[in-house]
Structures are given as C-alpha cells and as structure tokens.
Scaffold this motif. Structure first.
Motif, mmCIF file in Angstrom:
data_model
loop_
_atom_site.group_PDB
_atom_site.id
_atom_site.type_symbol
_atom_site.label_atom_id
_atom_site.label_comp_id
_atom_site.label_asym_id
_atom_site.label_seq_id
_atom_site.Cartn_x
_atom_site.Cartn_y
_atom_site.Cartn_z
ATOM 1 N N THR A 9 -32.548 39.366 -25.598
ATOM 2 C CA THR A 9 -33.100 39.595 -26.929
ATOM 3 C C THR A 9 -33.601 41.036 -27.046
ATOM 4 O O THR A 9 -34.133 41.601 -26.094
ATOM 5 C CB THR A 9 -34.249 38.624 -27.209
ATOM 6 N N GLU A 10 -33.424 41.616 -28.216
ATOM 7 C CA GLU A 10 -33.790 43.006 -28.424
ATOM 8 C C GLU A 10 -35.276 43.145 -28.719
ATOM 9 O O GLU A 10 -35.859 42.356 -29.457
ATOM 10 C CB GLU A 10 -32.980 43.595 -29.593
ATOM 11 N N LYS A 11 -35.877 44.189 -28.140
ATOM 12 C CA LYS A 11 -37.285 44.505 -28.402
ATOM 13 C C LYS A 11 -37.333 45.511 -29.548
ATOM 14 O O LYS A 11 -37.167 46.703 -29.341
ATOM 15 C CB LYS A 11 -37.948 45.086 -27.154
ATOM 16 N N THR A 12 -37.556 45.009 -30.737
ATOM 17 C CA THR A 12 -37.525 45.852 -31.934
ATOM 18 C C THR A 12 -38.896 46.044 -32.559
ATOM 19 O O THR A 12 -39.044 46.879 -33.452
ATOM 20 C CB THR A 12 -36.597 45.224 -32.985
ATOM 21 N N GLU A 13 -39.912 45.306 -32.118
ATOM 22 C CA GLU A 13 -41.229 45.344 -32.746
ATOM 23 C C GLU A 13 -42.198 46.196 -31.927
ATOM 24 O O GLU A 13 -42.166 46.182 -30.688
ATOM 25 C CB GLU A 13 -41.795 43.924 -32.891
ATOM 26 N N SER A 14 -43.034 46.941 -32.626
ATOM 27 C CA SER A 14 -44.064 47.734 -31.944
ATOM 28 C C SER A 14 -45.082 46.821 -31.284
ATOM 29 O O SER A 14 -45.294 45.677 -31.706
ATOM 30 C CB SER A 14 -44.763 48.656 -32.951
ATOM 31 N N ALA A 15 -45.727 47.327 -30.240
ATOM 32 C CA ALA A 15 -46.702 46.531 -29.499
ATOM 33 C C ALA A 15 -47.899 46.197 -30.380
ATOM 34 O O ALA A 15 -48.381 47.030 -31.154
ATOM 35 C CB ALA A 15 -47.164 47.291 -28.260
ATOM 36 N N THR A 16 -48.368 44.974 -30.276
ATOM 37 C CA THR A 16 -49.544 44.541 -31.024
ATOM 38 C C THR A 16 -50.809 45.046 -30.328
ATOM 39 O O THR A 16 -50.774 45.435 -29.157
ATOM 40 C CB THR A 16 -49.581 43.016 -31.103
ATOM 41 N N PRO A 17 -51.952 45.063 -31.028
ATOM 42 C CA PRO A 17 -53.206 45.476 -30.381
ATOM 43 C C PRO A 17 -53.518 44.670 -29.125
ATOM 44 O O PRO A 17 -54.034 45.216 -28.140
ATOM 45 C CB PRO A 17 -54.251 45.248 -31.477
ATOM 46 N N LYS A 18 -53.202 43.386 -29.132
ATOM 47 C CA LYS A 18 -53.448 42.557 -27.955
ATOM 48 C C LYS A 18 -52.579 43.002 -26.791
ATOM 49 O O LYS A 18 -53.054 43.080 -25.646
ATOM 50 C CB LYS A 18 -53.166 41.092 -28.286
ATOM 51 N N ARG A 19 -51.319 43.326 -27.059
ATOM 52 C CA ARG A 19 -50.402 43.782 -26.007
ATOM 53 C C ARG A 19 -50.891 45.114 -25.434
ATOM 54 O O ARG A 19 -50.850 45.336 -24.221
ATOM 55 C CB ARG A 19 -49.003 43.936 -26.594
ATOM 56 N N LEU A 20 -51.361 46.013 -26.293
ATOM 57 C CA LEU A 20 -51.876 47.303 -25.833
ATOM 58 C C LEU A 20 -53.117 47.116 -24.972
ATOM 59 O O LEU A 20 -53.288 47.803 -23.954
ATOM 60 C CB LEU A 20 -52.187 48.186 -27.041
ATOM 61 N N GLU A 21 -53.991 46.195 -25.375
ATOM 62 C CA GLU A 21 -55.211 45.958 -24.600
ATOM 63 C C GLU A 21 -54.884 45.365 -23.240
ATOM 64 O O GLU A 21 -55.495 45.722 -22.225
ATOM 65 C CB GLU A 21 -56.135 45.020 -25.386
ATOM 66 N N GLU A 228 -41.705 37.158 -29.387
ATOM 67 C CA GLU A 228 -42.964 37.420 -28.688
ATOM 68 C C GLU A 228 -44.102 37.681 -29.661
ATOM 69 O O GLU A 228 -45.232 37.234 -29.446
ATOM 70 C CB GLU A 228 -42.782 38.618 -27.746
ATOM 71 N N VAL A 229 -43.804 38.402 -30.747
ATOM 72 C CA VAL A 229 -44.835 38.659 -31.757
ATOM 73 C C VAL A 229 -45.267 37.356 -32.418
ATOM 74 O O VAL A 229 -46.465 37.106 -32.605
ATOM 75 C CB VAL A 229 -44.317 39.660 -32.813
ATOM 76 N N ARG A 230 -44.307 36.517 -32.767
ATOM 77 C CA ARG A 230 -44.636 35.227 -33.393
ATOM 78 C C ARG A 230 -45.430 34.346 -32.440
ATOM 79 O O ARG A 230 -46.404 33.680 -32.853
ATOM 80 C CB ARG A 230 -43.351 34.511 -33.833
ATOM 81 N N ARG A 231 -45.029 34.350 -31.152
ATOM 82 C CA ARG A 231 -45.733 33.523 -30.184
ATOM 83 C C ARG A 231 -47.172 33.993 -29.997
ATOM 84 O O ARG A 231 -48.097 33.189 -29.936
ATOM 85 C CB ARG A 231 -44.991 33.553 -28.853
ATOM 86 N N GLU A 232 -47.342 35.328 -29.941
ATOM 87 C CA GLU A 232 -48.696 35.859 -29.779
ATOM 88 C C GLU A 232 -49.562 35.552 -31.000
ATOM 89 O O GLU A 232 -50.732 35.207 -30.874
ATOM 90 C CB GLU A 232 -48.629 37.367 -29.548
ATOM 91 N N HIS A 233 -48.962 35.715 -32.188
ATOM 92 C CA HIS A 233 -49.700 35.407 -33.404
ATOM 93 C C HIS A 233 -50.092 33.938 -33.438
ATOM 94 O O HIS A 233 -51.197 33.581 -33.855
ATOM 95 C CB HIS A 233 -48.850 35.752 -34.628
ATOM 96 N N LYS A 234 -49.182 33.091 -32.976
ATOM 97 C CA LYS A 234 -49.458 31.654 -32.957
ATOM 98 C C LYS A 234 -50.584 31.337 -31.987
ATOM 99 O O LYS A 234 -51.450 30.506 -32.264
ATOM 100 C CB LYS A 234 -48.185 30.896 -32.570
ATOM 101 N N GLU A 235 -50.588 32.002 -30.826
ATOM 102 C CA GLU A 235 -51.637 31.760 -29.834
ATOM 103 C C GLU A 235 -52.995 32.264 -30.291
ATOM 104 O O GLU A 235 -54.025 31.648 -30.024
ATOM 105 C CB GLU A 235 -51.260 32.432 -28.512
ATOM 106 N N SER A 236 -53.001 33.416 -30.986
ATOM 107 C CA SER A 236 -54.269 34.003 -31.404
ATOM 108 C C SER A 236 -54.817 33.348 -32.672
ATOM 109 O O SER A 236 -56.018 33.161 -32.821
ATOM 110 C CB SER A 236 -54.109 35.508 -31.633
#
Length: 372
Positions: A9-21, A228-236
């Motif tokens: 799968t292609e990584k097309t989305e910028s890192a979220t604040p949680k990923r950066l932290e 990954e963005v959707r999964r992180e949003h779902k978890e948070s």
C-alpha cells in the motif's frame, strides 16, 4: 513516486501529530550534522578572533613560567609534576571561554531542526542491524548514495576553501617565526579563527542543501497510508458505533434532566400534538420567561403526560408552539419579538390559577397570534 508499505500500500498521507510524537519518543527527529559542524566551527572561529589576544597572553605567561624551570627542578619529580599540572590547568583555563562557546553552539544547533531529544529506545540495541544482508541493502540504498555524495561534496568544498586560505596566508604563516613570541601566538590564533570561519562558510553551503533534504527525508519516512490514518483516528476518537452510543447516552441524560424540569414549569404550550414547549417565569429572578423543556412527537407527548400528572396547565397555541420550538433552545430566554404572545399566555395561566383558588369561573382564553 509515493513510498510503499511492506504490504504494497502506498504511503500518501502526511504524518499525524500522534505519529510525530511517537517518533520523537523513539528518538527519531530530523538532524543535520553539517549544520551542527558549521555552527561549531563558526563559533569557534569567532571565539578565537575575539578572545585570541587574551588567550595568547595567558599561554605566553604559562610557557614562560614553565620554560624557566632550572635543571634541578626539571629533574626533580616532586617539583616537575606540580609545575606541569599547574601549566596544564593554566592552559585549560585560558582556552575555557572558547571551549564553552563551542559547547554552547553544539547544544543549540540541534534546536534549529528537531530540538533536543533523549530517548531510552534509541539506546536499545537493534539486532536487525547485525543482519549482513540488511547491511548490504543499506549500503546501496538511496539514502546511502546521498550521504556519499554529500561527503564528497563536503570534502571538495572544504578542500577548496582550505587550499585558498593556506595560499592566501602562506606569507603571514611563514612570517610568524620572526615575530615576538607573545605576538606570534596571538597572530596564530587570529589566523586559526579566520581559517575556521572560512571553512564554516563552506560548510554552510552544504548545510543549506542538507537541511531541506533532511526535513524532506524525515517527512517521507513518517508518511502513512490512508488506512493507517483511519485506524489511528478510530483508536483516538473511538469507533463510530461507540461514538453513536455515547451521543445516545448523552441525549438520554439531557432528556432526563429536561423532563425533571417539566413539573417546575408554569405552562406547557402545545401544537396540540406535534410540539410541546414548557415555559417558566419568576419575575424576581428572571428578565424574561425561559424554555425549560421542549420536544416533538413522542417527547412532546411525554412532556404533556408529566405536566398532567403534576397539574401544570397546558395551553394550545399551535403557531406560538412551533415558533418557540424552532427558535428558542432549552435554558434560553424567550426573544423580545414573542414577549406579547407569551405574556398573554402567562397572564391567562396566572388568572386561571387565582380563579381556581377562589372558586371563581375561569377567565376567557385569549387568542394568541404570532408571525411564524
């Protein structure tokens, strides 16, 4: 071309604040060694040029005292050791200001990019790095090639600057031997400072290319797939089902509080079946009547039921009920445009209450008219 994950799968989305932290906690932050090296050399050169005269004087005095030892003192270990220790301490103290400036530059330079970071995870050994196949793969990666090109470019620029400085200052360097010792030391420190500044200027050219590259490489490394963005949003934020359930519970709690205020109302204005709005007015505490409860259909029926159980008057005024339901929220005052209509209703209710207490016939019901 977008970077791909291990599953394709292609990584097309910028890192979220949680990923950066999380990356910062692992010690993964953008760094530019060239910028730090340029800063250290620049500050070191400035320090030598600005404090060179003082350092030269201290070093000259230290050398003069040390070289003036007699033959007997030089051969006596009990006297030679303290003399050498004292000379080393004096030399260190003379160079300490410049060393402090260089150390401060080394500490502050990382703040330009990612700031300071201390991570225990970064100190843990990674056994994957011991894999020889992975090592060979890293050697021929795009990043390794870029680092090789940077190293060659850095070497070339530093070599060109160094050759230029040496050719320019050759006569002065050769003339140091004919100068008095104290002056020669000060002059040598000044030339060293100028050389460091010249070399650091060359390194700043490399840093000007390296800093944007490191920021781009860091952002690319932390890119995420949409999943990954959707999964992180779902978890948070929680799953949609859970959020819907929370909203339902909140609405039920708010409805329960609303229903508990219905018995305190002075009147229930109805449609008569579709809408019901409970009004309360206390002239000693309120500027205008307020809506304490409202609802439509089943909720309206429940409001009328509770009002009937608690003896709260019900007044049928369909236009007024519709306007109050649409324009006024629970807990808000009735707007000035509805003062006259609401005053008619409350006046009738208060007269009706007085008539019942006195056993008198009920007053005539007013015809309430409002513009919807």
């Amino acid at each position: 071309m977008a970077e791909e994950n291990e599953d394709g799968t292609e990584k097309t989305e910028s890192a979220t604040p949680k990923r950066l932290e999380e990356a910062r906690k692992r010690g993964e932050i953008p760094r530019s060694r060239d910028l730090s090296a340029a800063a250290v050399l620049m500050i070191g050169g400035v320090g030598l040029m600005s404090l060179g005269q003082q350092i030269a004087g201290d070093l000259f005095n230290m050398m003069q005292r040390t070289l003036s030892l007699s033959r007997e003192e030089s051969l006596d270990a009990t006297q030679l050791a303290p003399a050498l220790s004292s000379a080393a301490a004096e030399g260190l103290m003379a160079c300490l200001p410049v060393m402090g400036m260089v150390m401060l530059a080394a500490l502050l330079a990382p703040l330009v990019l990612g700031g300071w970071s201390f991570s225990t995870e970064a100190l843990m050994p990674k056994f994957s790095r011991m894999n020889p196949f992975e090592g060979v793969k890293r050697m021929f990666s795009a990043r390794s090639i870029m680092e090789l090109l940077k190293a060659l470019g850095k070497f070339g620029i530093v070599a060109v600057v160094a050759v230029y400085v040496l050719r320019r200052d050759t006569p002065v360097l050769l003339g140091l031997g004919s100068e008095p010792t104290a002056l020669a030391i000060a002059h040598a420190l000044q030339l060293s400072g100028q050389g460091l500044i010249s070399v650091s200027a060359g390194l700043l050219i490399i840093a000007g290319i390296d800093v944007p590259y490191q920021l781009w490489q860091y952002a690319k490394q932390l890119k995420m797939t949409r999943e990954e963005v959707r999964r992180e949003h779902k978890e948070s934020e929680g799953s949609p089902e859970m959020k819907s359930r929370i909203r339902q519970v909140q609405q039920e709690m708010a409805r329960g509080r609303m229903m508990s205020d219905v018995p305190k109302a002075d009147v229930i204005v109805t449609n008569p079946t579709h809408y019901a709005v409970a009004l309360r007015y206390d002239d000693s505490r309120m500027r205008a009547p307020i809506v304490v409860a409202k609802g439509a259909d089943l909720i309206a029926a429940r409001i009328r039921e509770i009002a009937a159980e608690n003896g709260v008057p019900i007044f049928e005024a369909p236009p007024l009920a519709r306007v109050l339901y649409r324009r006024v929220d629970i807990g808000q005052e009735v707007p000035a445009t509805l003062y006259a209509a609401v005053a008619q209703v409350l006046s009738y209710v208060f007269q009706l209450r007085t008539a019942r207490q006195a056993g008198a016939p009920p007053p005539a019901k007013p015809a309430v008219e409002v513009e919807e």
